[in-house]
Scaffold this motif. Sequence first.
Motif, mmCIF file in Angstrom:
data_model
loop_
_atom_site.group_PDB
_atom_site.id
_atom_site.type_symbol
_atom_site.label_atom_id
_atom_site.label_comp_id
_atom_site.label_asym_id
_atom_site.label_seq_id
_atom_site.Cartn_x
_atom_site.Cartn_y
_atom_site.Cartn_z
ATOM 1 N N TYR A 275 35.572 107.975 15.472
ATOM 2 C CA TYR A 275 35.209 109.290 16.014
ATOM 3 C C TYR A 275 36.066 110.432 15.466
ATOM 4 C CZ TYR A 275 32.553 106.395 19.191
ATOM 5 O OH TYR A 275 31.666 105.475 19.699
ATOM 6 N N GLY A 276 36.957 110.118 14.546
ATOM 7 C CA GLY A 276 37.759 111.160 13.911
ATOM 8 C C GLY A 276 38.804 111.779 14.820
ATOM 9 N N PHE A 277 39.307 111.014 15.773
ATOM 10 C CA PHE A 277 40.345 111.527 16.668
ATOM 11 C C PHE A 277 41.715 111.443 15.987
ATOM 12 C CE2 PHE A 277 37.493 109.831 20.247
ATOM 13 C CZ PHE A 277 36.829 111.045 20.367
ATOM 14 N N ASN A 278 42.550 112.466 16.224
ATOM 15 C CA ASN A 278 43.903 112.419 15.668
ATOM 16 C C ASN A 278 44.979 112.484 16.753
ATOM 17 O OD1 ASN A 278 43.722 115.058 16.491
ATOM 18 N ND2 ASN A 278 43.798 115.947 14.427
ATOM 19 N N PHE A 279 44.556 112.418 18.027
ATOM 20 C CA PHE A 279 45.543 112.449 19.106
ATOM 21 C C PHE A 279 46.118 111.043 19.316
ATOM 22 C CE2 PHE A 279 41.240 112.289 20.993
ATOM 23 C CZ PHE A 279 41.278 111.051 21.620
ATOM 24 N N PRO A 280 47.335 110.962 19.831
ATOM 25 C CA PRO A 280 47.984 109.656 20.009
ATOM 26 C C PRO A 280 47.477 108.910 21.240
ATOM 27 C CG PRO A 280 49.421 111.381 20.798
ATOM 28 C CD PRO A 280 48.228 112.081 20.193
ATOM 29 N N PHE A 281 47.471 107.596 21.130
ATOM 30 C CA PHE A 281 47.141 106.729 22.252
ATOM 31 C C PHE A 281 48.434 106.159 22.829
ATOM 32 C CE2 PHE A 281 42.850 106.974 20.838
ATOM 33 C CZ PHE A 281 42.042 106.491 21.866
ATOM 34 N N TYR A 282 48.569 106.282 24.135
ATOM 35 C CA TYR A 282 49.707 105.696 24.830
ATOM 36 C C TYR A 282 49.232 104.492 25.644
ATOM 37 C CZ TYR A 282 52.636 109.718 23.700
ATOM 38 O OH TYR A 282 53.358 110.679 23.044
ATOM 39 N N PHE A 283 50.162 103.616 25.928
ATOM 40 C CA PHE A 283 49.857 102.393 26.678
ATOM 41 C C PHE A 283 50.388 102.499 28.100
ATOM 42 C CE2 PHE A 283 51.044 98.251 28.344
ATOM 43 C CZ PHE A 283 49.892 97.511 28.137
ATOM 44 N N THR A 284 49.621 102.004 29.065
ATOM 45 C CA THR A 284 50.127 101.847 30.430
ATOM 46 C C THR A 284 49.308 100.767 31.123
ATOM 47 O OG1 THR A 284 50.988 103.115 32.313
ATOM 48 C CG2 THR A 284 48.686 103.470 31.747
ATOM 49 N N ASP A 285 49.672 100.438 32.357
ATOM 50 C CA ASP A 285 49.039 99.343 33.092
ATOM 51 C C ASP A 285 47.540 99.589 33.279
ATOM 52 O OD1 ASP A 285 49.361 96.925 34.975
ATOM 53 O OD2 ASP A 285 48.381 98.414 36.243
ATOM 54 N N GLU A 286 46.742 98.546 33.063
ATOM 55 C CA GLU A 286 45.288 98.689 33.142
ATOM 56 C C GLU A 286 44.822 99.064 34.540
ATOM 57 O OE1 GLU A 286 41.507 95.698 32.761
ATOM 58 O OE2 GLU A 286 42.812 95.856 31.001
ATOM 59 N N THR A 287 45.420 98.472 35.567
ATOM 60 C CA THR A 287 45.024 98.782 36.942
ATOM 61 C C THR A 287 45.271 100.247 37.263
ATOM 62 O OG1 THR A 287 45.493 96.519 37.654
ATOM 63 C CG2 THR A 287 45.372 98.199 39.371
ATOM 64 N N ALA A 288 46.403 100.766 36.795
ATOM 65 C CA ALA A 288 46.709 102.183 37.021
ATOM 66 C C ALA A 288 45.670 103.073 36.343
ATOM 67 C CB ALA A 288 48.105 102.506 36.511
ATOM 68 N N ILE A 289 45.272 102.710 35.133
ATOM 69 C CA ILE A 289 44.284 103.512 34.403
ATOM 70 C C ILE A 289 42.941 103.488 35.121
ATOM 71 C CG2 ILE A 289 43.046 103.768 32.226
ATOM 72 C CD1 ILE A 289 45.441 102.557 30.809
ATOM 73 N N LYS A 290 42.547 102.322 35.627
ATOM 74 C CA LYS A 290 41.293 102.219 36.378
ATOM 75 C C LYS A 290 41.303 103.110 37.609
ATOM 76 C CE LYS A 290 39.979 97.457 35.194
ATOM 77 N NZ LYS A 290 39.816 96.074 35.746
ATOM 78 N N THR A 291 42.486 103.291 38.183
ATOM 79 C CA THR A 291 42.610 104.081 39.397
ATOM 80 C C THR A 291 42.545 105.576 39.119
ATOM 81 O OG1 THR A 291 44.047 102.342 40.281
ATOM 82 C CG2 THR A 291 43.999 104.404 41.484
ATOM 83 N N ILE A 292 42.965 105.989 37.945
ATOM 84 C CA ILE A 292 43.023 107.421 37.626
ATOM 85 C C ILE A 292 41.637 108.044 37.678
ATOM 86 C CG2 ILE A 292 43.566 109.108 35.836
ATOM 87 C CD1 ILE A 292 45.782 107.185 34.896
ATOM 88 N N VAL A 293 40.689 107.468 36.945
ATOM 89 C CA VAL A 293 39.340 108.022 36.901
ATOM 90 C C VAL A 293 38.355 106.878 36.704
ATOM 91 C CG1 VAL A 293 39.486 108.467 34.414
ATOM 92 C CG2 VAL A 293 37.862 109.761 35.789
ATOM 93 N N ARG A 294 37.239 106.913 37.450
ATOM 94 C CA ARG A 294 36.232 105.853 37.393
ATOM 95 C C ARG A 294 35.244 106.114 36.261
ATOM 96 N NH1 ARG A 294 39.288 102.577 40.478
ATOM 97 N NH2 ARG A 294 38.889 102.736 42.717
ATOM 98 N N SER A 295 35.750 106.255 35.075
ATOM 99 C CA SER A 295 34.915 106.464 33.905
ATOM 100 C C SER A 295 35.655 105.910 32.704
ATOM 101 C CB SER A 295 34.642 107.961 33.715
ATOM 102 O OG SER A 295 33.884 108.202 32.552
ATOM 103 N N ASN A 296 34.947 105.233 31.844
ATOM 104 C CA ASN A 296 35.570 104.573 30.701
ATOM 105 C C ASN A 296 34.781 104.900 29.428
ATOM 106 O OD1 ASN A 296 37.412 102.826 29.384
ATOM 107 N ND2 ASN A 296 36.024 101.093 29.582
ATOM 108 N N PRO A 297 35.100 106.014 28.741
ATOM 109 C CA PRO A 297 36.264 106.885 28.930
ATOM 110 C C PRO A 297 36.016 107.999 29.932
ATOM 111 C CG PRO A 297 35.049 107.563 27.004
ATOM 112 C CD PRO A 297 34.332 106.348 27.529
ATOM 113 N N GLY A 298 37.116 108.680 30.309
ATOM 114 C CA GLY A 298 37.035 109.829 31.184
ATOM 115 C C GLY A 298 38.050 110.874 30.744
#
Length: 322
Positions: A275-298
């Motif tokens: 998709y031509g993205f140049n922003f960085p990806f950070y890692f964190t706990d999957e459960t925490a990410i699921k809790t942030i927003v109910r959309s994959n991606p969001g």
Amino acid sequence: MKAIVGIARIFVGIFFIISGFIKMNDPVGFSYKLQEYFGEDVLNLPFLQPFALGIAVFVVIYELLLGVMLILGYRKKFTMWSLLLMIIFFTFLTFYSAYFNKVTDCGCFGDALPLTPWQSFWKDVVLLVLILLIFIKGKYFKPLFEPSSANKWIVFLVFIGCLGFTYHVLMHLPAIDFRAYKEGTVIREGMQPKEGEIIPPIHDFGFYNREGDDTDEILEEEKVLLVVAYNLSKSENQGWSKIKSAVQKAEKKGYRVVALSASGPTETNQVKETYGFNFPFYFTDETAIKTIVRSNPGLVTIEDGVIIQKVHYNDADDLELK
């Protein structure tokens, strides 16, 4: 006895309606809980995990409809048997979870009212007693309205309303956000435990990469656009296409754009290249990410460490940027 049965009927009916609606507000979150129950270390039914969302939608609508049907007195035998079988199953499930310490929160009321396993079990015991009373004294179970066709149409309209509401929250986000990452949340405050509690509302959360922990640095930024995708292999391809324009607008307006995912570098690099993205990806706990927003991606906007807005990828064009 007629009065006692009537009170039990109203109480159980309202309870099922409230419980069903809270989960209906967040069927994706309830599906995560079902996946946990279906896991090999709980019920050992992993073949059901891919169907967790469909099962979640069916259960929450069925639960709410049973509450309505009980209060209305519609389809007496079907309603009473359905309630009895459902509560017997849930009582067994909550006892199993509590006794063997398998699932720490039953998800009965979603994130609105977290219950410990034993609290969930005793709640189901009370409901089981009340439903048995209604079942045994079924002669006092009379339709609320006459003729009975009126009850049929009420149930039908409630069913249509449930379908519409469920579809809406699936295509967007929960109408009511009970989670620790709701809009207006000061993330640093959420990372501090409340009085009398050990675990803070926001935990297992951060911005980590190979260089270390950038959490403090990112939370101090004036404007951040956070792209959230708990699992890139399960994310929606159309979602990435829809958020691309929002990312470009944010970059032009001076936002620091970063992403959070529990996926590895191979998958993140593939998404960036596709998709031509140049922003960085950070890692964190999957459960925490699921809790942030109910959309994959969001998408989430954060200003000075405060969550300002969260949107589903279907609403990427509605994202408000300063």
